[in-house]
Design an enzyme around this catalytic site. Structure first.
Site, short mmCIF file in Angstrom:
data_model
loop_
_atom_site.label_atom_id
_atom_site.label_comp_id
_atom_site.label_asym_id
_atom_site.label_seq_id
_atom_site.Cartn_x
_atom_site.Cartn_y
_atom_site.Cartn_z
N LEU A 104 54.97 25.75 41.86
CA LEU A 104 54.20 26.06 43.06
C LEU A 104 54.45 25.04 44.16
CD1 LEU A 104 50.80 27.01 41.40
CD2 LEU A 104 52.53 28.57 42.31
N GLY A 110 53.84 14.44 41.58
CA GLY A 110 54.68 15.14 40.63
C GLY A 110 54.82 16.60 41.00
N TYR A 111 54.60 17.49 40.04
CA TYR A 111 54.85 18.92 40.25
C TYR A 111 53.63 19.75 39.87
CZ TYR A 111 59.59 17.05 40.14
OH TYR A 111 60.72 16.31 40.38
N VAL A 112 53.51 20.92 40.50
CA VAL A 112 52.43 21.86 40.19
C VAL A 112 53.06 23.17 39.75
CG1 VAL A 112 50.43 23.12 41.05
CG2 VAL A 112 50.87 20.79 41.84
N ASP A 231 41.22 11.47 52.35
CA ASP A 231 42.54 12.09 52.54
C ASP A 231 42.38 13.54 53.01
OD1 ASP A 231 45.28 11.94 52.65
OD2 ASP A 231 45.59 12.45 50.55
#
Length: 429
Positions: A104, A110-112, A231
């Site tokens: 996604l 990192g990664y989703v 954020d």
């Protein structure tokens, strides 16, 4: 907490907004009273929400690091009946071994990946069955370290609100750190505003998103143990199928000041263009820093421009400075409005929203409204069905909007890297 002004704070800026928070996403005339809409609404407060437990403070006050600690214990994770510990093998199966076609997005953490879990047992399910989830897999040596991962688990394990993304589970297995969220089918606000292929958001949808995001911040700020999000930006606002906004990525969340404290002194972290100038200059963090960031996002919703656009030059690079230069006369509101709206917005509502945005990004933090005041104003914006201006050409005395510049594809400095010296704000007096 001690004052950090004797030594200039270390600036750890500033996350790449590209793909950073993709959790769950698929790849009339103006009156004098209008100019200060907050005055009539200051008494209104947010409705009471569930308050988080005080023990959150123990965890989100800790610092952060890009390295995994040598020893990790489950005892660091606050117990929550809403979040379940999941095995790495189950999540591996749920994401079909983290297949690339299920990716996604990617960010400093990192990664989703997209995955499927059984709704009752939360075990791996076949694609298309069970519930859809978004699985965030932390890079062992990524910018987001274990303490940020822990902060996210503990914050979302204790904080529950319709405008915060739901954390379903986590995995702590050796060097593997994973988080499992509800799937947000419409992805991030950032993609809808700035992706060339995205369908333009209507005025009604933009207001709806702003109200939802404001409710999320209002909940955090009004909790008994105040939480400062730190954020807030377009890429961290995720949208469900009905365009309801939910805040995501609580890795930088910080406990607010307590007792007679006026602020929290901390390392400067966040995203360039969204961070409040006094925070960047001094490291003094207050809830008004979140208000500033909200004002920047509200300007993005109004203008269709990024907070920082490196494809432009001079004052046009920074959205806040550019907007301030065009809003000295509210009759020229058309000069800043997103041309993709096609003029389909109520003039009074646009003026009220622009005035509110300018109040939020005031250089004087004390003059910024509180989030409950911001929410009250947004909820009182005129009905979008009233006072529509179909085209600026129908008002010959009002200048036409500037042509929209090409979409920006810049990449901001990754989280954890130092802010270049020429970008640092001067120290507050």
């Amino acid at each position: 907490m001690g004052n950090c002004l004797d030594v200039p704070p270390k600036v750890d800026d500033f996350v790449s907004s590209k793909g950073h928070s993709v959790v769950g996403g698929e790849k009339g005339g103006k009156t004098k009273q209008d100019s200060n809409p907050r005055t009539a609404l200051e008494a209104r407060k947010c409705p009471p929400k569930r308050r988080p437990v005080l023990s959150i403070l123990t965890f989100i006050e800790k610092g952060r690091t890009g390295k995994l600690p040598s020893r990790i214990s489950e005892s660091e994770i606050l117990p929550s009946p809403h979040v379940k510990a999941l095995s790495f093998s189950e999540l591996k199966n749920a994401t079909r071994n983290f297949r690339p076609d299920g990716l996604l997005g990617e960010g400093g953490f990192g990664y989703v990946y997209k995955g499927w879990l059984d709704e009752q047992t939360l075990t791996a399910a076949k694609p298309g069955s069970g519930i859809v989830v978004a699985v965030k897999k932390l890079k062992p040596q990524g910018f987001q370290g274990h303490k940020e991962w822990l902060s996210e688990v503990n914050c979302l394990g204790q904080l529950h609100h319709p405008n915060l993304v739901k954390l379903i589970g986590y995995c702590l297995d050796g060097d593997n750190r994973l988080l499992v969220y509800e799937f947000m089918p419409r992805g991030s606000l950032e993609n809808h505003l700035f992706k060339r292929s995205a369908q333009p958001l209507s005025w009604e949808t933009r207001v709806k998103v702003a109200i939802g995001a404001a409710r999320g911040l209002c909940f955090l700020h009004s909790s008994e143990s105040q939480v400062i999000y730190r954020d807030f930006k377009a890429s961290n606002i995720l949208l469900d199928s009905e365009f309801n906004a939910k805040l995501s990525d609580f890795g930088l969340a910080k406990a607010g000041p307590t007792g007679d404290q006026t602020h929290v002194s901390t390392q400067v972290m966040g995203t360039h263009g969204y961070a409040a100038p006094e925070y960047v200059a001094t490291g003094r963090l207050t809830a008004k820093c979140d208000v500033y960031s909200f004002g920047v996002v509200l300007l993005e919703l109004l203008t269709g421009r990024r907070a920082v656009d490196k494809t432009k030059t001079g004052i046009e690079q920074k959205l806040v400075k550019w907007a301030q230069g065009h809003l000295d006369d509210k009759r020229k509101i058309f000069r800043i409005m997103d041309t993709r709206l096609g003029g389909q917005y109520p003039r009074k509502g646009a003026c009220m929203a622009a005035t509110l945005a300018m109040d939020c990004v005031s250089s004087n933090a004390k003059s910024r409204p509180h989030m409950d005041e911001v929410l009250a104003i947004l909820e009182e914006l005129p009905s979008p069905k009233c006072m529509f201006i179909s085209s600026p050409l129908e008002k010959p005395t009002i200048p036409s909007p500037y042509a929209k510049s090409p979409a920006c594809h810049d990449t901001l400095t990754p989280r954890g890297s130092p802010l270049p010296a020429h970008m640092k704000s001067p120290k507050a007096r």
